[in-house]
Every structure is written in structure tokens, then in C-alpha cells.
Motif scaffolding. Sequence first.
Motif, PDB file in Angstrom:
ATOM      1  N   VAL B  22      12.779  10.085 -30.230  1.00  0.00           N
ATOM      2  CA  VAL B  22      13.639   9.859 -29.067  1.00  0.00           C
ATOM      3  C   VAL B  22      12.807   9.945 -27.784  1.00  0.00           C
ATOM      4  CG1 VAL B  22      15.523  10.840 -27.705  1.00  0.00           C
ATOM      5  CG2 VAL B  22      15.763  10.639 -30.173  1.00  0.00           C
ATOM      6  N   LEU B  23      11.933  10.956 -27.722  1.00  0.00           N
ATOM      7  CA  LEU B  23      11.113  11.126 -26.520  1.00  0.00           C
ATOM      8  C   LEU B  23      10.160   9.956 -26.339  1.00  0.00           C
ATOM      9  CD1 LEU B  23      10.194  14.903 -26.298  1.00  0.00           C
ATOM     10  CD2 LEU B  23      11.691  13.554 -24.833  1.00  0.00           C
ATOM     11  N   GLY B  24       9.535   9.535 -27.445  1.00  0.00           N
ATOM     12  CA  GLY B  24       8.593   8.415 -27.385  1.00  0.00           C
ATOM     13  C   GLY B  24       9.248   7.194 -26.776  1.00  0.00           C
ATOM     14  N   LEU B  25      10.451   6.901 -27.261  1.00  0.00           N
ATOM     15  CA  LEU B  25      11.154   5.729 -26.741  1.00  0.00           C
ATOM     16  C   LEU B  25      11.667   5.986 -25.332  1.00  0.00           C
ATOM     17  CD1 LEU B  25      13.284   4.244 -29.602  1.00  0.00           C
ATOM     18  CD2 LEU B  25      11.777   3.025 -28.072  1.00  0.00           C
ATOM     19  N   ALA B  26      12.161   7.210 -25.113  1.00  0.00           N
ATOM     20  CA  ALA B  26      12.756   7.530 -23.817  1.00  0.00           C
ATOM     21  C   ALA B  26      11.721   7.374 -22.695  1.00  0.00           C
ATOM     22  CB  ALA B  26      13.314   8.949 -23.827  1.00  0.00           C
ATOM     23  N   ILE B  27      10.478   7.777 -22.976  1.00  0.00           N
ATOM     24  CA  ILE B  27       9.442   7.662 -21.939  1.00  0.00           C
ATOM     25  C   ILE B  27       9.223   6.195 -21.591  1.00  0.00           C
ATOM     26  CG2 ILE B  27       6.969   8.004 -21.477  1.00  0.00           C
ATOM     27  CD1 ILE B  27       7.219  10.606 -23.157  1.00  0.00           C
ATOM     28  N   GLY B  28       9.160   5.364 -22.630  1.00  0.00           N
ATOM     29  CA  GLY B  28       8.983   3.922 -22.397  1.00  0.00           C
ATOM     30  C   GLY B  28      10.128   3.346 -21.587  1.00  0.00           C
ATOM     31  N   GLY B 349      16.284   7.810 -21.776  1.00  0.00           N
ATOM     32  CA  GLY B 349      15.311   7.084 -20.944  1.00  0.00           C
ATOM     33  C   GLY B 349      15.934   6.559 -19.673  1.00  0.00           C
ATOM     34  N   TYR B 350      17.154   6.032 -19.779  1.00  0.00           N
ATOM     35  CA  TYR B 350      17.791   5.488 -18.578  1.00  0.00           C
ATOM     36  C   TYR B 350      18.030   6.593 -17.549  1.00  0.00           C
ATOM     37  CZ  TYR B 350      20.879   3.286 -15.311  1.00  0.00           C
ATOM     38  OH  TYR B 350      21.412   2.826 -14.139  1.00  0.00           O
ATOM     39  N   VAL B 351      18.581   7.696 -18.048  1.00  0.00           N
ATOM     40  CA  VAL B 351      18.888   8.804 -17.126  1.00  0.00           C
ATOM     41  C   VAL B 351      17.594   9.337 -16.503  1.00  0.00           C
ATOM     42  CG1 VAL B 351      19.819  11.143 -16.991  1.00  0.00           C
ATOM     43  CG2 VAL B 351      21.002   9.420 -18.340  1.00  0.00           C
ATOM     44  N   ALA B 352      16.550   9.498 -17.338  1.00  0.00           N
ATOM     45  CA  ALA B 352      15.271  10.000 -16.816  1.00  0.00           C
ATOM     46  C   ALA B 352      14.667   9.007 -15.822  1.00  0.00           C
ATOM     47  CB  ALA B 352      14.308  10.250 -17.974  1.00  0.00           C
ATOM     48  N   GLY B 353      14.761   7.719 -16.155  1.00  0.00           N
ATOM     49  CA  GLY B 353      14.207   6.676 -15.275  1.00  0.00           C
ATOM     50  C   GLY B 353      14.926   6.648 -13.942  1.00  0.00           C
ATOM     51  N   LEU B 354      16.248   6.831 -14.008  1.00  0.00           N
ATOM     52  CA  LEU B 354      17.048   6.831 -12.784  1.00  0.00           C
ATOM     53  C   LEU B 354      16.650   8.025 -11.910  1.00  0.00           C
ATOM     54  CD1 LEU B 354      19.464   5.180 -11.650  1.00  0.00           C
ATOM     55  CD2 LEU B 354      20.944   6.977 -12.526  1.00  0.00           C
ATOM     56  N   ALA B 355      16.507   9.180 -12.583  1.00  0.00           N
ATOM     57  CA  ALA B 355      16.132  10.393 -11.847  1.00  0.00           C
ATOM     58  C   ALA B 355      14.739  10.215 -11.234  1.00  0.00           C
ATOM     59  CB  ALA B 355      16.150  11.592 -12.787  1.00  0.00           C
ATOM     60  N   ALA B 356      13.808   9.627 -11.997  1.00  0.00           N
ATOM     61  CA  ALA B 356      12.445   9.425 -11.495  1.00  0.00           C
ATOM     62  C   ALA B 356      12.460   8.473 -10.302  1.00  0.00           C
ATOM     63  CB  ALA B 356      11.564   8.873 -12.609  1.00  0.00           C
TER      64      ALA B 356
END
Lengths: 238, 412
Positions: B22-28, B349-356
Motif C-alpha cells: 500500500v505504501l509503495g503505491l501510495a507514494i507513487g 496516496g491521494y490524501v497524502a498527495g493533497l496534503a503535500a
Amino acid sequence: MTEVLIKADSLKKIYKSFGDEVEALRGVSLEIYKGESVAVMGHSGSGKSTLLSIIGGLNPPSAGRIEIDGIDLYALSQEKRADFRREYLGFVFQQFQLIPYLTAMENVMLPLTTTSYSAKRKREMAEYVLTRVGLEGKMNRLPNQMSGGEQERVAIARAIVNEPPLILADEPTGSLDTKTGQEIMELFHELNSEGLTILMVTHNPENTASMGRTISMKDGRLCADQAEVVPLAACKAR
Amino acid sequence: MTLFQIAINNLRRRKSKMVFVVLGLAIGIATIVSVFNVVESMREQMTRQMADFGANIVITPDTGELAFSYGGITIPPTLFDVEQLTMVDVDKINELPARQMVRAVAPKLLGVASSGARHVIISGSDLQSEFAIKPWLRLQQSGEMGEASPSPKDMDYEKLNLAREDISAVSLTDGEVLLGATIAEELGVMPGDTLEIAGMEFQVFAVLAENASTEDNQVMMNLAVSQRILQRPGEVTVIELSADYSLGSEDALLDQLNGALPHAEVISLRQAALGRDEMVTRLTRFGASVSILVLFVGMLTVAITMSGAVRERTREIGIFRAIGFRKSHVATIILIEGAVVSLLGGAVGYVAGLAAARGAGPFLSGMEIAVPWSTGLFLAAMLLAVIIGVLASLYPARQASRLDPAEALRFM
């Protein structure tokens, strides 16, 4: 006249490993009739597990032919053979071989997964066989929450849930204490008396007591085939 | 019991391993989402700034290839025999259904007239509109003629005040002109002086602060007066519009303009400017490259982890096959697992990307950007994650389906 269920003709199996050839079966022919209970005995390496796997449609013979209920097993495609296993065979493996992350109920429903039965029907069938093997009240336990005997009962329930005509069992009491082993053998005896054909590979001469016929194997050949226990020592004399 | 339930139960059991996938994909996915969000927000911010900045649509007569440049905008010379724009065209613009998107319509007539021994460029317009679409225009304060030049701060687009109180003060009578800084210096006139143009006397109302653009060389006057001097009644050379794209569709407005003015050329400066904006383009390219790389690594993580899991589950897969599962059933279980894990990866990933993007976006872009939640982008991220996850699971699935059940169960 009793019908032939399994007809093996000159089965040979050669394993190749790093250039060496090992003959696991050297021309085994036998017939097993519907409703029989047959024990296959023999030392380690005698070829009994190989014979079981060939009859189970999992291991194509190097030569020879095997028919179950008139169906030439290895003339079928791999996928058709999978369908055949689902409809005709129930496997009871060594050491239970339950799926650790599925409950007893879910393990028993596994062979029904790819059938078209409704979810309710699958559950009813699984409940019925679990009750039949004496596990009512323990259906929602995971394998690691059950004793060895209980796990074996789940494995047997899984083998009979799809109502196959033939049960193949590989050392079903090998991991159990004597008393539990006897209980399991009684269960097999009951199933056989209900009409199921049972072919069981075993090391344990005591298990043959409740089986109608015993076949002994040595070095890839049948060395005895009779309705009574043949001491392995007798094989050596042949 | 279904294949889906088997897959879900297995994932539950292998939580820690699945967390890696999940993390691997989420980072991408997070990388792609954050880059996309930052770039999109920058574009939006630039669009907004351009809307604040002034004219973003320029309408000129359609001259085919006969054209010359005016402040970077192609406009036709009056000498050519082309159908000129007229005040009728201005009325047509004012009657468009999308008129509410247009904050200011600034028609102007450009031409050359004599002033004594020399020629001057005349720009006739409605100065209220002209100042509305050119918020950088400033009048010289008395005493700073010739040395006035807007400081960088004054030219900072974000500091421009469109609603300048002085707009209402810039109102010329027909006898007054407003001079660009350069021409005023060349003619040696100051506010209050009189100036003769084409035989008429004008009083210099004010001089513009130097702004290093076309206006520095122009003599600005009321549109009607310029039409009279240049003997081109009713004509205009160019119509500049300031449209607010937050009020409606740019394409719809441009379509309506093109439809209403078939003989004119309608140029969207926003599209042209955005296309030319190198910073956004470079950031997009860089972001895309990094995203693809990170996504590829994510894909590999999924493939390796799933493949390892298949090897660990050899015996289990052997059991499935022995009790009648087809190869396709086994492959389906693995693919379902890949898809489920990817969906999780996509969401995280979307939530992390949005936060970033929200956190680092303003720093990266140097703009005050706002990054909103976008359901469309969220769904796109999920879809992309699932595609990547399923693609990465194809090999493990094939590996699982090709396992020899006899070997898996150690019958051999």
C-alpha cells in the motif's frame, strides 16, 4: 456386479532430477470398485503417494492410463481436470492442510467456491457436513483454535462437502494421537458404509483394520492386493 | 464463500506485508497527485492573476497575413484594405449572452496625426475602460516627470489594485489629451500645456508614468475625438476585453465572440500566455518524470511483494488447485488482492498527495495557491492505482496459476 470406479492400467511414473531418473511407479495396474475402502500401505518411497496423486488427477503418469468412472483422466485438459476434481474427488491431505486464515466453515465451503450454488446453499451444505463430523458449535473457529482431531474432521468435512463419489486420503491419522486416530478411522468407516469409496495411503497397519481391502506397495510396484492386512515383511519374500 | 472473500481474508492475515505494498503505491500516487495539484493550482492562479491583470482577449480585424505588431499583439495597419472594426462590433459584444463574464470592453482607434513638424501616435479610447484593463497605468505626480518609473513593487501583479480610486478622476473632455511619458518628454510638454494635433488645440490633462510599454509613445484622447481627427468615423482598430473566467466558460465566450464577429480575429491571451509559460511547462515535465519513476518503483514493490507472497503460499495454492480451483480462479484471487491493495494505496496516496500539495505547493510554486479536494482527481488516482496494481499483479498471478499442485503438496 459391482461397478469399477478406478481402473489403472500399467501406470509408470519417472521423475527426472538433475539428470537422474527415479522410477516412482513401475507399471501399476489395479481396479477399485464403487463403495470399496482401500488402504495403500508401503514404506516411504514405495510410490504410494505418487499413485494417490495420479489417481487424484494432480500428477500425469509417464506411461499408462487411468480411468475414473469411465473418464480417461489425463485425456482431459488441465482446467477440465480441475473441474473433475471438484465434482468427483474429495482430498484429505497429510497434516490437514487447512487454510489458516479461514474459519472451519469457510475452509469447508472452499470446494463450493467455484460452483454456482447460492451463498445460502453453500452455507447449508457446509453446516450439514460439519455437523456430520461432530463439529457443530465450532464452525467459526480458525484452524489454530482447534485441536488436531478437530482440524482433521474439518479436513474430512471439506473433502465430502461437494458429495464426491471418491475420497482420497493421504496419511490422515499421521499427525494424531492413537485415540483420535481411531476416532477418525471410525469416521471414515461410517462414510464408507454410507456408500463413499475411500482410497487411503497409510503407514499405520492399525488403520487397515477398518478398511475393506489393503494394497501393499514396494519400489513402485504392487506387491500384495487382498482384503486383509499383509505384513510388510511378507512383501520382502515376494 | 467467494474468490473475493478468500482474497480479502488473506490480505487481513498478511497486514504487515500489505502495508508495504500500500505504501509503495501510495507514494507513487501521492507524487503524481501533488505534482498535478501544484501545477493545476499554479495554472489557475495565473489565470486569476491574468484576469486581474487586465485584458485577456484582443479582437482585431481579420487580415490574414497582413499584420503588424502592437505591444506583442498582432494588429492590422490601417493602410491595408481590410474590413475595419466599428462601434457596431462593440455593441454586438455588449449584447452577447456571455457578456456578464466581461468586466471591461475597451475599444480603441490607433492612428498617426501631425503635431507641428512631427507625427504622433494617437490612441482614442474610453479612458475609464482603458485604465480598467491596464491597471498598471499610473499618472505622473507633478514634479517627477521624466524620472518616474514604476518600481518593481508597483508592477507586482498581485499588488495591483484594479479598483483604484483614481480611475474616476481620469476623465477627459474632448479638448484634453493624456500623454505617454516618452512622447511628453520628446514634445517637451507638461500637464496644463497646450498641444496642437491635426490643426486642433488640446490641453495636456496629465502625463502617464513611464511603464516601458506602448503607452509611453501615445497621445491618448477620447475615442470620438480621435475618429474625427483621423477621419474614420465609427471605426476602431482593436477591442480589448477583460474577461473573468471564474464566471463562465472561456470556450463559450470565445465561440460567441467568433460567431458575432466573423470578420474579426479573436485572440485569447490567456491561452497563449499559459502555453508559453515555461515555468509551468518545465515543472510539469519534471513532475511527470519523477512521478513516472516513483510510480514505476511502486509497481515493482507491488510485483515483488505479491510474487514473494505467492511463493509463501505455494502449498495453499496447491490445495486450491487440488480441490478443484481452475488456474483462472487462482489467478483471479491474486489479481483481486492486487486490486484491493491498490485501491487502498490510491486512496492513501491521494490524501497524502493533497496534503503535500497544500503544504509544499506555495513554497514550490512561489504562489499563494489553494489546492481543493477534487472528486474527479480522486477517482482518477484510484483508477490509476488499480491499473498499476493489477498490472504489477499479472506476473505473480501467472506464477500462482502455473504452480504444479502435485509439487506444491509435496506428492513428488
